[in-house]
Scaffold this motif. Structure first.
Motif, PDB file in Angstrom:
ATOM      1  N   LEU A 121       0.881  -1.225   0.024  1.00  0.00           N
ATOM      2  CA  LEU A 121       0.080  -0.060  -0.070  1.00  0.00           C
ATOM      3  C   LEU A 121       0.820   1.236  -0.057  1.00  0.00           C
ATOM      4  O   LEU A 121       1.848   1.391   0.781  1.00  0.00           O
ATOM      5  CB  LEU A 121      -1.054   0.222   1.219  1.00  0.00           C
ATOM      6  CG  LEU A 121      -2.062  -0.939   1.571  1.00  0.00           C
ATOM      7  CD1 LEU A 121      -2.440  -1.020   2.868  1.00  0.00           C
ATOM      8  CD2 LEU A 121      -2.997  -0.767   0.312  1.00  0.00           C
ATOM      9  N   PRO A 122       0.596   2.068  -0.882  1.00  0.00           N
ATOM     10  CA  PRO A 122       1.218   3.723  -0.668  1.00  0.00           C
ATOM     11  C   PRO A 122       0.495   4.179   0.571  1.00  0.00           C
ATOM     12  O   PRO A 122      -0.253   4.141   0.816  1.00  0.00           O
ATOM     13  CB  PRO A 122       0.891   4.215  -1.840  1.00  0.00           C
ATOM     14  CG  PRO A 122       0.347   3.203  -2.958  1.00  0.00           C
ATOM     15  CD  PRO A 122      -0.397   2.231  -2.094  1.00  0.00           C
ATOM     16  N   VAL A 123       1.827   4.758   1.054  1.00  0.00           N
ATOM     17  CA  VAL A 123       1.505   5.470   2.402  1.00  0.00           C
ATOM     18  C   VAL A 123       1.539   7.002   2.237  1.00  0.00           C
ATOM     19  O   VAL A 123       2.367   7.617   1.402  1.00  0.00           O
ATOM     20  CB  VAL A 123       2.448   5.368   3.483  1.00  0.00           C
ATOM     21  CG1 VAL A 123       2.171   5.857   4.709  1.00  0.00           C
ATOM     22  CG2 VAL A 123       2.675   3.742   3.683  1.00  0.00           C
ATOM     23  N   VAL A 124       0.220   7.481   2.631  1.00  0.00           N
ATOM     24  CA  VAL A 124      -0.051   9.125   2.087  1.00  0.00           C
ATOM     25  C   VAL A 124      -0.118   9.836   3.497  1.00  0.00           C
ATOM     26  O   VAL A 124      -0.642   9.212   4.202  1.00  0.00           O
ATOM     27  CB  VAL A 124      -0.985   9.115   1.120  1.00  0.00           C
ATOM     28  CG1 VAL A 124      -0.962   8.468  -0.175  1.00  0.00           C
ATOM     29  CG2 VAL A 124      -2.455   8.688   1.717  1.00  0.00           C
ATOM     30  N   ASP A 125       0.028  11.284   3.176  1.00  0.00           N
ATOM     31  CA  ASP A 125      -0.381  12.048   4.299  1.00  0.00           C
ATOM     32  C   ASP A 125      -1.828  12.602   4.075  1.00  0.00           C
ATOM     33  O   ASP A 125      -2.595  12.131   2.801  1.00  0.00           O
ATOM     34  CB  ASP A 125       0.546  13.409   4.261  1.00  0.00           C
ATOM     35  CG  ASP A 125       0.571  14.311   3.264  1.00  0.00           C
ATOM     36  OD1 ASP A 125      -0.618  14.042   2.194  1.00  0.00           O
ATOM     37  OD2 ASP A 125       1.450  15.020   3.017  1.00  0.00           O
ATOM     38  N   ALA A 126      -2.162  13.701   4.759  1.00  0.00           N
ATOM     39  CA  ALA A 126      -3.924  14.033   4.718  1.00  0.00           C
ATOM     40  C   ALA A 126      -4.362  14.651   3.203  1.00  0.00           C
ATOM     41  O   ALA A 126      -5.297  14.592   2.863  1.00  0.00           O
ATOM     42  CB  ALA A 126      -4.069  15.012   5.681  1.00  0.00           C
ATOM     43  N   GLU A 127      -3.289  15.167   2.453  1.00  0.00           N
ATOM     44  CA  GLU A 127      -3.294  15.546   1.371  1.00  0.00           C
ATOM     45  C   GLU A 127      -3.261  14.551   0.050  1.00  0.00           C
ATOM     46  O   GLU A 127      -3.218  14.948  -1.134  1.00  0.00           O
ATOM     47  CB  GLU A 127      -2.403  16.798   1.169  1.00  0.00           C
ATOM     48  CG  GLU A 127      -2.430  17.925   1.951  1.00  0.00           C
ATOM     49  CD  GLU A 127      -3.756  18.473   2.046  1.00  0.00           C
ATOM     50  OE1 GLU A 127      -4.509  18.624   1.063  1.00  0.00           O
ATOM     51  OE2 GLU A 127      -4.226  18.732   3.435  1.00  0.00           O
ATOM     52  N   GLY A 128      -2.780  13.391   0.578  1.00  0.00           N
ATOM     53  CA  GLY A 128      -2.425  12.376  -0.481  1.00  0.00           C
ATOM     54  C   GLY A 128      -1.134  12.467  -1.098  1.00  0.00           C
ATOM     55  O   GLY A 128      -0.928  11.526  -1.890  1.00  0.00           O
ATOM     56  N   VAL A 129      -0.210  12.978  -0.473  1.00  0.00           N
ATOM     57  CA  VAL A 129       1.229  13.256  -0.966  1.00  0.00           C
ATOM     58  C   VAL A 129       1.855  11.720  -0.454  1.00  0.00           C
ATOM     59  O   VAL A 129       1.707  11.309   0.557  1.00  0.00           O
ATOM     60  CB  VAL A 129       1.911  14.277  -0.482  1.00  0.00           C
ATOM     61  CG1 VAL A 129       3.442  14.212  -0.737  1.00  0.00           C
ATOM     62  CG2 VAL A 129       1.166  15.540  -0.962  1.00  0.00           C
ATOM     63  N   LEU A 130       2.626  11.295  -1.265  1.00  0.00           N
ATOM     64  CA  LEU A 130       3.328   9.879  -0.906  1.00  0.00           C
ATOM     65  C   LEU A 130       4.289  10.133  -0.009  1.00  0.00           C
ATOM     66  O   LEU A 130       5.146  10.972  -0.189  1.00  0.00           O
ATOM     67  CB  LEU A 130       3.815   9.524  -2.330  1.00  0.00           C
ATOM     68  CG  LEU A 130       4.621   8.196  -2.111  1.00  0.00           C
ATOM     69  CD1 LEU A 130       3.695   7.078  -1.840  1.00  0.00           C
ATOM     70  CD2 LEU A 130       5.375   7.948  -3.741  1.00  0.00           C
TER      71      LEU A 130
END
Length: 246
Positions: A121-130
């Motif tokens: 799974l790609p891990v992202v922040d609240a903005e969807g940034v990788l």
């Protein structure tokens, strides 16, 4: 109560190879070969994850390379046929991508992988940034925890919390991740709770809970049944007994 669970950020790989939407088919294959991965996230100009390209997305090009698809394939596998003719990541990727926030627990991430049948799974922040990538093998790292660490957490976070004043000291033994609880407690109604909480401790493989109630006093409790662990002959969850869970 029990200590804070590990989160995805504790185990994820932070150095991640990502694709642009205009990455070519051959460059995708080269990246997978070089980094020995079976899937790569696709990001936009702001590094937000917009999709994922996996080996499964690339295989239709080879599958349909040497012949025209039959009528069944044309009707039922339109998506694969489209990917067979794709040349760029944006045409090949599966979108929207299934992602996970860095603060999600390992158990939650594992459930997502199992339900969606994906390996990473790609891990992202609240903005969807990788931010990183987490794989099945990363989630299994908790089972590398040594028995001594597990025993200390069980004593501190479960036994001391639930049984501050036991009839006799509670024994905690851990072997190959399997926790065994022994001893006598005043309130056997919370023994099943203890088993569940121990099972939730990270690194625990199984639980054998053999906690018993106070010993029978024939002179004061003539009608009290003999103590027997729950699940064995004569056991009753309401009497002064223990339970076994795995």
């Amino acid at each position: 109560m029990p200590g804070t669970p590990h989160t995805v950020s504790d185990v994820m790989t932070r150095t991640v190879v990502a694709l642009r939407s205009d990455t070519t088919f051959k460059d995708i294959v080269k990246a997978m070969e070089r980094w020995r991965v079976s899937a790569l996230p696709v990001v936009d100009g702001d590094h937000r994850v917009v999709g994922v390209v996996s080996e499964a997305d690339l295989l239709p090009k080879e599958e349909f390379r040497d012949g025209d698809p039959d009528r069944y394939a044309r009707l039922r596998r339109l998506s694969d046929l489209t990917k067979a003719g794709a040349r760029l990541a944006e045409e090949l990727m599966t979108a929207p991508a299934v992602t996970v926030p860095a603060d999600e627990t390992l158990a939650q991430a594992a459930r997502t992988m199992a339900r969606r049948r994906i390996k990473r799974l790609p891990v992202v922040d609240a903005e969807g940034v990788l931010q990183g990538i987490v794989s099945r093998s990363d989630l299994l790292k908790v089972f590398l925890r040594n028995d001594e660490d597990i025993a200390r957490e069980v004593r501190r976070e479960v036994v001391a919390f639930l049984f501050p004043d036991p009839v006799e000291p509670i024994g905690v033994e851990v072997r190959d991740g399997v926790v065994t609880l022994t001893g006598r407690v005043r309130d056997t109604s919370i023994v099943p709770v203890a088993a569940r909480l121990v099972r939730a401790v990270e690194g625990v493989v199984g639980v054998d809970c053999v906690l018993l109630g106070a010993p029978r006093r024939p002179d004061l409790d003539p009608d009290l049944p003999a103590v027997a662990p729950v699940g064995e002959a004569g056991g009753d969850p309401t009497d002064r007994s223990g339970s076994r869970s795995s």
